[in-house]
Design a protein around this motif. Structure first.
Motif, PDB file in Angstrom:
ATOM      1  N   CYS A   1      18.130 -48.344  25.965  1.00  0.00           N
ATOM      2  CA  CYS A   1      19.384 -48.826  26.544  1.00  0.00           C
ATOM      3  C   CYS A   1      19.945 -47.885  27.609  1.00  0.00           C
ATOM      4  O   CYS A   1      20.682 -48.313  28.504  1.00  0.00           O
ATOM      5  CB  CYS A   1      20.419 -49.038  25.446  1.00  0.00           C
ATOM      6  N   THR A   2      19.608 -46.613  27.534  1.00  0.00           N
ATOM      7  CA  THR A   2      20.188 -45.665  28.485  1.00  0.00           C
ATOM      8  C   THR A   2      19.722 -45.938  29.911  1.00  0.00           C
ATOM      9  O   THR A   2      20.441 -45.664  30.875  1.00  0.00           O
ATOM     10  CB  THR A   2      19.839 -44.214  28.099  1.00  0.00           C
ATOM     11  N   ALA A   3      18.519 -46.494  30.065  1.00  0.00           N
ATOM     12  CA  ALA A   3      17.974 -46.725  31.401  1.00  0.00           C
ATOM     13  C   ALA A   3      18.685 -47.853  32.133  1.00  0.00           C
ATOM     14  O   ALA A   3      18.666 -47.909  33.370  1.00  0.00           O
ATOM     15  CB  ALA A   3      16.480 -47.024  31.313  1.00  0.00           C
ATOM     16  N   THR A   4      19.319 -48.761  31.380  1.00  0.00           N
ATOM     17  CA  THR A   4      19.957 -49.912  32.017  1.00  0.00           C
ATOM     18  C   THR A   4      21.479 -49.906  31.887  1.00  0.00           C
ATOM     19  O   THR A   4      22.135 -50.835  32.355  1.00  0.00           O
ATOM     20  CB  THR A   4      19.418 -51.221  31.406  1.00  0.00           C
ATOM     21  N   CYS A   5      22.031 -48.879  31.245  1.00  0.00           N
ATOM     22  CA  CYS A   5      23.489 -48.796  31.080  1.00  0.00           C
ATOM     23  C   CYS A   5      24.131 -48.271  32.354  1.00  0.00           C
ATOM     24  O   CYS A   5      23.840 -47.140  32.780  1.00  0.00           O
ATOM     25  CB  CYS A   5      23.836 -47.874  29.909  1.00  0.00           C
ATOM     26  N   PRO A   6      25.014 -49.034  33.003  1.00  0.00           N
ATOM     27  CA  PRO A   6      25.610 -48.588  34.267  1.00  0.00           C
ATOM     28  C   PRO A   6      26.381 -47.280  34.158  1.00  0.00           C
ATOM     29  O   PRO A   6      26.327 -46.455  35.071  1.00  0.00           O
ATOM     30  CB  PRO A   6      26.536 -49.740  34.653  1.00  0.00           C
ATOM     31  N   THR A   7      27.095 -47.088  33.048  1.00  0.00           N
ATOM     32  CA  THR A   7      27.893 -45.854  32.959  1.00  0.00           C
ATOM     33  C   THR A   7      27.007 -44.645  32.703  1.00  0.00           C
ATOM     34  O   THR A   7      27.277 -43.556  33.224  1.00  0.00           O
ATOM     35  CB  THR A   7      28.976 -45.970  31.864  1.00  0.00           C
TER      36      THR A   7
ATOM     37  N   ASN B   1      26.110 -39.017  30.939  1.00  0.00           N
ATOM     38  CA  ASN B   1      26.638 -38.477  29.684  1.00  0.00           C
ATOM     39  C   ASN B   1      26.140 -39.341  28.532  1.00  0.00           C
ATOM     40  O   ASN B   1      26.335 -40.557  28.531  1.00  0.00           O
ATOM     41  CB  ASN B   1      28.168 -38.465  29.728  1.00  0.00           C
ATOM     42  N   GLU B   2      25.495 -38.740  27.550  1.00  0.00           N
ATOM     43  CA  GLU B   2      24.961 -39.489  26.409  1.00  0.00           C
ATOM     44  C   GLU B   2      26.036 -40.311  25.721  1.00  0.00           C
ATOM     45  O   GLU B   2      25.774 -41.422  25.247  1.00  0.00           O
ATOM     46  CB  GLU B   2      24.331 -38.515  25.406  1.00  0.00           C
ATOM     47  N   LEU B   3      27.265 -39.808  25.665  1.00  0.00           N
ATOM     48  CA  LEU B   3      28.338 -40.540  25.003  1.00  0.00           C
ATOM     49  C   LEU B   3      28.807 -41.731  25.826  1.00  0.00           C
ATOM     50  O   LEU B   3      29.577 -42.559  25.337  1.00  0.00           O
ATOM     51  CB  LEU B   3      29.515 -39.608  24.695  1.00  0.00           C
ATOM     52  N   ASP B   4      28.362 -41.812  27.081  1.00  0.00           N
ATOM     53  CA  ASP B   4      28.651 -42.976  27.910  1.00  0.00           C
ATOM     54  C   ASP B   4      27.436 -43.889  28.009  1.00  0.00           C
ATOM     55  O   ASP B   4      27.264 -44.633  28.975  1.00  0.00           O
ATOM     56  CB  ASP B   4      29.112 -42.533  29.309  1.00  0.00           C
ATOM     57  N   SER B   5      26.592 -43.829  26.993  1.00  0.00           N
ATOM     58  CA  SER B   5      25.476 -44.762  26.847  1.00  0.00           C
ATOM     59  C   SER B   5      25.729 -45.593  25.601  1.00  0.00           C
ATOM     60  O   SER B   5      26.516 -45.199  24.724  1.00  0.00           O
ATOM     61  CB  SER B   5      24.159 -44.004  26.701  1.00  0.00           C
ATOM     62  N   PRO B   6      25.071 -46.742  25.451  1.00  0.00           N
ATOM     63  CA  PRO B   6      25.251 -47.529  24.219  1.00  0.00           C
ATOM     64  C   PRO B   6      24.879 -46.738  22.971  1.00  0.00           C
ATOM     65  O   PRO B   6      25.584 -46.810  21.957  1.00  0.00           O
ATOM     66  CB  PRO B   6      24.312 -48.721  24.437  1.00  0.00           C
ATOM     67  N   ARG B   7      23.799 -45.994  23.049  1.00  0.00           N
ATOM     68  CA  ARG B   7      23.383 -45.199  21.893  1.00  0.00           C
ATOM     69  C   ARG B   7      24.455 -44.188  21.514  1.00  0.00           C
ATOM     70  O   ARG B   7      24.800 -44.030  20.335  1.00  0.00           O
ATOM     71  CB  ARG B   7      22.067 -44.480  22.202  1.00  0.00           C
TER      72      ARG B   7
END
Length: 452
Positions: free
Chosen positions: A31-37, A43-49
């Motif tokens: 999910c981190t590769a496609t999360c705009p934020t 920032n890991e905390l601004d990823s879905p995970r």
């Protein structure tokens, strides 16, 4: 992901659902590769995970939200790109909706933030109030630089800048002009002419009522009746994403009642939605009202009837286009369309069949930064995403932009001079309607790149 919720906690249906969602996450990081934020901020905390970890810790320990959790949940666009990417089927949408409601119920925001959110919740869903607020915003626009200088007031500056320079006049807000109808089609199951309702909604009815007018004209030519739906209004998405769950459910119930009355009085083949952000929410009414015994079955029925206008049109046997179009379009797929509703090919196929040259936008999976009220509440991140989107659109060399969501039209339109139109307005033109005024003076060119 392992959880340690107690039996008492799991007795709460909302917590039990969130626990099941959390357990599906295997923290693979796709999910981190496609999360705009995450792509923007790193920032890991601004990823879905990362947000799932924060939500799990907050709910599992049964504690109020704190400033750290609120900061990173607020930065989520709810674009749902993570759900498209996730190999484990994590329903991040329902999880973050629960987290937002928990934040709203347990966290006291700073005064200015509370007031801005209150104004948005009590203005945007109500067309008359929204129109009046836009008139005031245009007058106050010179104050935007002053608000920009004070961090808590930046959302006010964004609000002023997003207000359109002109709103449709009263004469433009009336009913759609009558259109010559084709011989009435017959539904295979009912034996009668198809009959649909069209969501009038809130913000779109103020910003661009011509979208639903174009829809009505096009349907009339196809012999499809549009039923009036008194009592219907905002879908509830705006307050839903602000965490104001009770208000969202009230909007949903009102619409369910309105559409069920229409369905019981003459039948209803579909509820057409021309704002994809609303469509994602209406299709979720069955889930939102699942615990309400008086509405659960009716809400599920409404969700089953809801269709994006392009989703519905794609199921019809359309005639040959009437007008030669030929313009080259960049098709921007709204997040709520491609990720929320999984409608990807239908709009592009419809436009191509109507004679347009359709090009995909590079990084098309990334959000434009609109996301309901996000471009107001998180203006800096939203502007970064908008500029990235506009640059990618420019790379297509298209003459105009097509999309299916008024929020995207407003957001992208604030960063480009290129005409941006709703897909159905272009289809209305192709199938016998007038050429959209935004395309005046633009003629087809020999495409430099093969059509998609």
């Amino acid at each position: 992901m392992q959880t340690t919720f107690s039996p008492a906690q799991l007795a709460d249906p909302a917590v039990a659902e969130s626990e099941g969602i959390i357990r599906k996450c295997v923290h693979c990081g796709f999910c981190t590769a496609t999360c705009p934020t995450y792509v923007t901020l790193g920032n890991e905390l601004d990823s879905p995970r990362g947000r799932i970890y924060l939500i799990k810790d907050m709910l599992e320990n049964d504690r109020p939200a704190d400033a750290k959790v609120v900061k990173h949940i607020d930065r989520c666009l709810s674009c749902l790109a993570c759900m498209t990417t996730c190999p484990s089927g994590v329903n991040y949408m329902h999880l973050v909706d629960h987290a937002r409601a928990h934040i709203e119920n347990t966290y006291e925001r700073p005064f200015v933030d509370r007031m801005i959110r209150l104004v948005l919740a009590k203005t945007l869903p109500f067309p008359r109030r929204f129109r009046a607020s836009l008139a005031l915003a245009r007058l106050a626009r010179p104050l935007a630089p002053l608000f920009d200088a004070v961090t808590p007031l930046k959302p006010l500056a964004a609000m002023l800048r997003l207000a359109p320079a002109r709103l449709p006049a009263a004469s433009e807000r009336g009913a759609a002009p009558a259109a010559a109808a084709a011989p009435a089609l017959r539904g295979p199951a009912t034996g009668r002419a198809p009959r649909v309702a069209i969501l009038s909604g809130c913000a779109q009815s103020v910003l661009d009522p011509g979208i639903n007018q174009a829809t009505t004209r096009l349907l009339a030519r196809l012999g499809i009746a549009v039923a009036p739906t008194p009592g219907e209004g905002c879908c509830g998405a705006l307050v839903h994403h602000l965490g104001r769950e009770d208000e969202a459910l009230d909007f949903a119930r009102r619409n369910v009642d309105a559409w069920m009355r229409v369905a019981e009085d003459g039948g209803l083949d579909a509820i057409l939605v021309t704002t994809s952000g609303c469509g994602t929410t209406i299709k979720d009414y069955g889930h939102m009202l699942r615990l309400d015994p008086a509405y659960a079955a009716k809400a599920a029925a409404v969700s089953a009837l809801a269709k994006d206008v392009t989703e519905y049109l794609a199921g019809l046997d359309l005639p040959a286009p009437v007008n030669a179009t030929g313009l080259t379009l960049a098709y921007h797929s709204a997040c709520s369309m491609q990720h929320g509703q999984k409608i990807i090919k239908a709009p592009k196929i419809l436009l191509a069949q109507a004679g347009f040259v359709v090009r995909d936008v590079p990084e098309g999976h990334l959000c434009c930064g609109s996301a309901g009220t996000y471009n107001i509440l998180q203006p800096e991140i939203a502007a970064t995403l908008r500029d990235r989107k506009v640059a990618n659109i420019a790379r297509t060399g298209a003459q105009a932009i097509a999309t299916g969501n008024i929020g995207c039209m407003t957001q992208i339109g604030s960063g480009t001079a290129a005409p941006i139109l709703h897909t159905v307005a272009l289809l209305d033109w192709a199938y016998g309607g007038e050429r959209p005024a935004a395309l005046a003076g633009i003629e087809p060119v020999v495409p430099a790149i093969a059509a998609e």
